[in-house]
Design a protein around this motif. Structure first.
Motif, PDB file in Angstrom:
ATOM      1  N   LYS A   1       0.250  11.000  14.800  1.00 14.62           N
ATOM      2  CA  LYS A   1      -0.389   9.963  13.980  1.00 14.62           C
ATOM      3  C   LYS A   1       0.211   9.928  12.580  1.00 14.62           C
ATOM      4  CE  LYS A   1      -3.529   7.760  16.411  1.00 14.62           C
ATOM      5  NZ  LYS A   1      -3.490   6.289  16.589  1.00 14.62           N
ATOM      6  N   ALA A   2       0.435  11.109  12.009  1.00 12.04           N
ATOM      7  CA  ALA A   2       1.022  11.173  10.672  1.00 12.04           C
ATOM      8  C   ALA A   2       2.451  10.635  10.692  1.00 12.04           C
ATOM      9  CB  ALA A   2       0.996  12.605  10.155  1.00 12.04           C
ATOM     10  N   ARG A   3       3.190  10.928  11.769  1.00  9.29           N
ATOM     11  CA  ARG A   3       4.553  10.411  11.895  1.00  9.29           C
ATOM     12  C   ARG A   3       4.543   8.888  12.008  1.00  9.29           C
ATOM     13  NH1 ARG A   3       5.900  12.510  16.489  1.00  9.29           N
ATOM     14  NH2 ARG A   3       6.154  14.594  15.578  1.00  9.29           N
ATOM     15  N   GLU A   4       3.572   8.377  12.747  1.00  6.11           N
ATOM     16  CA  GLU A   4       3.447   6.923  12.890  1.00  6.11           C
ATOM     17  C   GLU A   4       3.105   6.269  11.551  1.00  6.11           C
ATOM     18  OE1 GLU A   4       0.876   3.669  15.554  1.00  6.11           O
ATOM     19  OE2 GLU A   4       0.533   5.827  15.799  1.00  6.11           O
ATOM     20  N   ILE A   5       2.204   6.899  10.788  1.00  4.71           N
ATOM     21  CA  ILE A   5       1.845   6.375   9.459  1.00  4.71           C
ATOM     22  C   ILE A   5       3.076   6.358   8.563  1.00  4.71           C
ATOM     23  CG2 ILE A   5       0.547   6.873   7.340  1.00  4.71           C
ATOM     24  CD1 ILE A   5      -1.703   7.922   9.187  1.00  4.71           C
ATOM     25  N   TYR A   6       3.842   7.448   8.576  1.00  7.83           N
ATOM     26  CA  TYR A   6       5.052   7.523   7.754  1.00  7.83           C
ATOM     27  C   TYR A   6       6.007   6.382   8.108  1.00  7.83           C
ATOM     28  CZ  TYR A   6       9.299   9.410   5.598  1.00  7.83           C
ATOM     29  OH  TYR A   6      10.428   9.570   4.818  1.00  7.83           O
ATOM     30  N   GLU A   7       6.216   6.155   9.390  1.00  2.40           N
ATOM     31  CA  GLU A   7       7.156   5.120   9.817  1.00  2.40           C
ATOM     32  C   GLU A   7       6.662   3.726   9.452  1.00  2.40           C
ATOM     33  OE1 GLU A   7       9.869   4.028  13.720  1.00  2.40           O
ATOM     34  OE2 GLU A   7       7.968   5.094  14.016  1.00  2.40           O
ATOM     35  N   LEU A   8       5.371   3.462   9.695  1.00  2.00           N
ATOM     36  CA  LEU A   8       4.810   2.151   9.361  1.00  2.00           C
ATOM     37  C   LEU A   8       4.850   1.893   7.859  1.00  2.00           C
ATOM     38  CD1 LEU A   8       1.716   2.053  11.748  1.00  2.00           C
ATOM     39  CD2 LEU A   8       3.710   0.563  11.864  1.00  2.00           C
ATOM     40  N   MET A   9       4.490   2.901   7.063  1.00  2.00           N
ATOM     41  CA  MET A   9       4.499   2.744   5.616  1.00  2.00           C
ATOM     42  C   MET A   9       5.929   2.514   5.106  1.00  2.00           C
ATOM     43  SD  MET A   9       1.425   3.027   4.160  1.00  2.00           S
ATOM     44  CE  MET A   9       1.425   3.917   2.617  1.00  2.00           C
ATOM     45  N   THR A  10       6.880   3.249   5.667  1.00  2.00           N
ATOM     46  CA  THR A  10       8.267   3.085   5.260  1.00  2.00           C
ATOM     47  C   THR A  10       8.748   1.658   5.494  1.00  2.00           C
ATOM     48  OG1 THR A  10       8.800   5.411   5.655  1.00  2.00           O
ATOM     49  CG2 THR A  10      10.641   3.853   5.691  1.00  2.00           C
ATOM     50  N   HIS A  11       8.483   1.141   6.677  1.00  2.00           N
ATOM     51  CA  HIS A  11       8.904  -0.238   6.988  1.00  2.00           C
ATOM     52  C   HIS A  11       8.141  -1.249   6.130  1.00  2.00           C
ATOM     53  CE1 HIS A  11      11.665   0.651  10.194  1.00  2.00           C
ATOM     54  NE2 HIS A  11      10.765   1.351  10.865  1.00  2.00           N
ATOM     55  N   SER A  12       6.850  -1.004   5.888  1.00  2.00           N
ATOM     56  CA  SER A  12       6.066  -1.927   5.081  1.00  2.00           C
ATOM     57  C   SER A  12       6.585  -1.974   3.650  1.00  2.00           C
ATOM     58  CB  SER A  12       4.588  -1.512   5.097  1.00  2.00           C
ATOM     59  OG  SER A  12       3.808  -2.399   4.330  1.00  2.00           O
ATOM     60  N   ILE A  13       6.903  -0.806   3.077  1.00  2.00           N
ATOM     61  CA  ILE A  13       7.449  -0.753   1.722  1.00  2.00           C
ATOM     62  C   ILE A  13       8.780  -1.499   1.642  1.00  2.00           C
ATOM     63  CG2 ILE A  13       8.458   0.784  -0.027  1.00  2.00           C
ATOM     64  CD1 ILE A  13       6.348   2.882   0.870  1.00  2.00           C
ATOM     65  N   HIS A  14       9.654  -1.206   2.596  1.00  2.00           N
ATOM     66  CA  HIS A  14      10.988  -1.818   2.574  1.00  2.00           C
ATOM     67  C   HIS A  14      10.903  -3.333   2.761  1.00  2.00           C
ATOM     68  CE1 HIS A  14      15.316  -1.989   2.855  1.00  2.00           C
ATOM     69  NE2 HIS A  14      15.237  -2.654   3.993  1.00  2.00           N
ATOM     70  N   ASP A  15      10.009  -3.783   3.639  1.00  4.88           N
ATOM     71  CA  ASP A  15       9.893  -5.212   3.938  1.00  4.88           C
ATOM     72  C   ASP A  15       9.368  -6.020   2.752  1.00  4.88           C
ATOM     73  OD1 ASP A  15      10.846  -4.698   6.449  1.00  4.88           O
ATOM     74  OD2 ASP A  15       8.896  -4.838   7.461  1.00  4.88           O
ATOM     75  N   GLN A  16       8.591  -5.356   1.855  1.00  2.00           N
ATOM     76  CA  GLN A  16       8.008  -6.079   0.724  1.00  2.00           C
ATOM     77  C   GLN A  16       8.930  -6.141  -0.490  1.00  2.00           C
ATOM     78  OE1 GLN A  16       4.020  -5.107  -0.420  1.00  2.00           O
ATOM     79  NE2 GLN A  16       3.229  -5.171   1.661  1.00  2.00           N
ATOM     80  N   LEU A  17      10.046  -5.451  -0.430  1.00  2.00           N
ATOM     81  CA  LEU A  17      10.950  -5.399  -1.588  1.00  2.00           C
ATOM     82  C   LEU A  17      12.108  -6.375  -1.417  1.00  2.00           C
ATOM     83  CD1 LEU A  17      10.970  -1.546  -2.125  1.00  2.00           C
ATOM     84  CD2 LEU A  17       9.722  -3.234  -3.459  1.00  2.00           C
TER      85      LEU A  17
END
Length: 255
Positions: A239-255
């Protein structure tokens, strides 16, 4: 002197009760909680009565502030309000509509202080934004009277307030969960969580001057795939790995 009853003795009710008690022109006359011990604990601080039955709630108060879990709010309102022809009824929930009182109370509204509360943490209530809504002028006057505990009284409809509450969940509850995940990363290696505090404090300070997007840093901003892959390999919990991956993509997509 405005007479107030607190329906609930949790974190929010405790902090609001203390702020009202300090005002001087508001008297908290009673605290209700399903658990008499909880009601008595807060009532002892506020020097008022404590009850654990809605049937025992006094009928001559000016304002009843309902501060209970969302899941029981409708049931509490249904028991508390009918048959009471006087008094203003307010709930403090960010995500629940004012219309929950319709057909049950004559004068009603919402008083939602947007803050994270803990019983053991003393806050300056004057700095807390309080989002309010009223069914009529009498309720508006009552809210303005109570609202002097804050310098930021903000009228907002139920339709818009639910988005404020959603934003608060992202900004506060989810962020705090990330702190918990960080603590879980550090603990097995004997590293105390307090080494994170200067970083946490500076991250919060920056958004007073920069937009959250401008303040964003880290490997996701650069999309440093080597660092991202290496860090994901260190995360054992799926679950923590999934959160890390989702957050990473979300951050990158918003920039």
């Amino acid at each position: 002197m405005m007479r107030v009853v607190l329906i609930g003795a949790g974190n929010l009710a405790t902090n609001l009760g203390k702020a009202l008690h300090r005002k001087g022109d508001v008297e908290v006359v009673q605290v209700f909680s399903r658990t008499l011990e909880s009601a008595a604990q807060l009532a002892g601080v506020l020097h008022c009565g404590a009850v654990n039955s809605l049937d025992e709630v006094v009928r001559d108060a000016d304002v009843y502030v309902v501060s209970v879990k969302d899941s029981v709010l409708a049931n509490v309102i249904g028991q508390l309000c009918p048959g009471r022809e006087t008094g203003v009824f307010l709930h403090t929930a960010g995500s629940m509509p004012m219309t929950m009182f319709e057909g049950k109370a004559r004068h009603y509204g919402v008083f939602y202080p947007m803050q994270t509360f803990s019983k053991s943490m003393e806050l300056d209530f004057s700095e807390i934004p309080c989002f309010v809504e009223a069914s009529d002028e009498l309720t508006q006057r009552a809210i303005r009277h109570l609202g002097t505990v804050s310098t930021r009284l903000i009228p907002l409809s139920s339709a818009d307030r639910k988005y404020v509450h959603l934003a608060a969940v992202f900004a506060c509850n989810f962020s705090n969960h990330c702190y918990s995940l960080a603590a879980q990363v550090l603990e097995p290696h004997g590293i105390p969580f307090d080494v994170m505090l200067p970083l946490i404090d500076e991250t919060a300070r920056k958004v007073h001057q920069l937009s959250p997007r401008e303040a964003q840093t880290g490997p996701a901003v650069r999309y440093d795939e080597n660092v991202i892959a290496a860090q994901m390999a260190l995360i054992e919990q799926p679950k923590a790995r999934e959160i890390y991956e989702l957050m990473t993509h979300s951050i990158h997509d918003q920039l």
